[in-house]
Scaffold this motif. Structure first.
Motif, PDB file in Angstrom:
ATOM      1  N   GLU A  79       0.828  -1.201   0.000  1.00  0.00           N
ATOM      2  CA  GLU A  79       0.000   0.000   0.000  1.00  0.00           C
ATOM      3  C   GLU A  79       0.871   1.264   0.000  1.00  0.00           C
ATOM      4  OE1 GLU A  79      -3.235   0.109  -0.402  1.00  0.00           O
ATOM      5  OE2 GLU A  79      -3.264  -2.081  -0.516  1.00  0.00           O
TER       6      GLU A  79
ATOM      7  N   ASN B  63       2.348   5.635  -7.596  1.00  0.00           N
ATOM      8  CA  ASN B  63       1.188   5.779  -8.472  1.00  0.00           C
ATOM      9  C   ASN B  63       0.378   7.021  -8.100  1.00  0.00           C
ATOM     10  OD1 ASN B  63      -1.016   5.488 -10.114  1.00  0.00           O
ATOM     11  ND2 ASN B  63      -1.757   3.599  -9.200  1.00  0.00           N
TER      12      ASN B  63
ATOM     13  N   LYS C  22       2.283   1.868  -3.495  1.00  0.00           N
ATOM     14  CA  LYS C  22       1.299   2.427  -4.425  1.00  0.00           C
ATOM     15  C   LYS C  22       1.235   3.944  -4.299  1.00  0.00           C
ATOM     16  CE  LYS C  22      -1.860  -1.559  -4.426  1.00  0.00           C
ATOM     17  NZ  LYS C  22      -3.204  -2.023  -3.979  1.00  0.00           N
TER      18      LYS C  22
ATOM     19  N   ALA D 277      -3.145   6.757  -6.672  1.00  0.00           N
ATOM     20  CA  ALA D 277      -3.351   6.293  -5.292  1.00  0.00           C
ATOM     21  C   ALA D 277      -3.300   7.440  -4.287  1.00  0.00           C
ATOM     22  CB  ALA D 277      -2.298   5.247  -4.929  1.00  0.00           C
TER      23      ALA D 277
END
Length: 268
Positions: free
Chosen positions: A245, A252, A248, A255
């Motif tokens: 998590e 990203n 991400k 996210a």
């Protein structure tokens, strides 16, 4: 006499005809020369004129330095989001069992027992369900991790937050949290894992397997602490999920679902 007059008149006529043509040729030549001279002068003037400076590309100013409050808020929100998602996922049915990244396998020091017992009548069913039962125990205990994680999160200092935000590792905050909470998680998980092992039937299955195996001549008795083994694997699995998590959010843009996450982790 007449002949001379005629010849004189003829010559005068020819001269009169040739004069305009010659004049036209002279005028054209003068114009061409003038045009050539003007072009040369223009070229010389252009050569003397200073060159225009090249247009410089627009420079984007660097972002303002990250403040301590932004770093603290950003890292805490990223971890909070990761903690909630990791614990929620691990607590679901098959959260451990169906996830190859965190699935708890048959204990390594009992693999010989597994191989040996699989040849005995009636043992394959017990062996086949045992791994699933271990993972069910981890899934049952996973929710207890949330409060431990969140309490540690609240105590992250400003210098630590700045260091974690600027760290190039995609799981820097997860590893920081692991150092701060792993021992506490193992202690808190152990009784819950033991209860879950008994509840799902893994304890009885394991006792039956070890009893059967340890009676075989020349075999070294298996003495795996099933609760300790499952507890450590469950804790490892939670940190694996949390690291995913965190990665991400760092890698990203999609996210980063809040302004503070965009400010803190969207910087170049």
């Amino acid at each position: 006499m007449f002949t001379r007059i005629t010849s004189a008149l003829l010559v005068a006529g020819l001269l009169a005809t040739a004069a305009p043509a010659a004049h036209a040729q002279t005028t054209a030549a003068k114009k061409a020369a003038a045009a050539k001279k003007a072009a040369a002068a223009k070229k010389a003037t252009a050569a003397k004129a200073p060159a225009k400076p090249a247009t410089k590309p627009a420079v984007t100013p660097p972002p303002a330095p990250l403040t301590e409050s932004q770093a603290s808020a950003g890292i805490k929100e990223a971890l909070n989001k990761g903690i909630l998602r990791a614990v929620e996922f691990a607590s679901e049915p098959d959260g451990f069992n169906a996830n190859d990244d965190i699935h708890i396998p048959f204990p390594e020091d009992a693999i010989l027992m597994k191989t040996t017992l699989s040849k005995l009548p009636g043992m394959n069913t017990i062996i086949g369900t045992f791994e699933t039962q271990l993972n069910r125990a981890a899934e049952a205990a996973a929710p207890k991790a949330k409060d431990i994680f969140l309490n540690a999160l609240a105590n992250i200092s400003i210098p630590d937050a700045l260091s974690l935000v600027t760290n190039s590792s995609t799981d820097a905050a997860t590893q920081f949290l692991r150092r701060a909470t792993e021992a506490q998680l193992v202690t808190a998980f152990s009784p819950d894992i033991q209860a879950a092992i008994d509840q799902v039937g893994a304890g009885k299955a394991y006792a039956k397997m070890t009893s059967q195996y340890n009676r075989i001549p020349l075999m070294t008795p298996v003495q795996t602490d099933l609760a300790a083994y499952t507890t450590q694997k469950a804790v490892d699995g939670l940190f694996i999920l949390l690291a995913k998590e965190e990665s991400k959010i760092r890698k990203n843009p999609a996210a980063r679902t809040s302004d503070i996450l965009k400010q803190v982790f969207g910087r170049k």
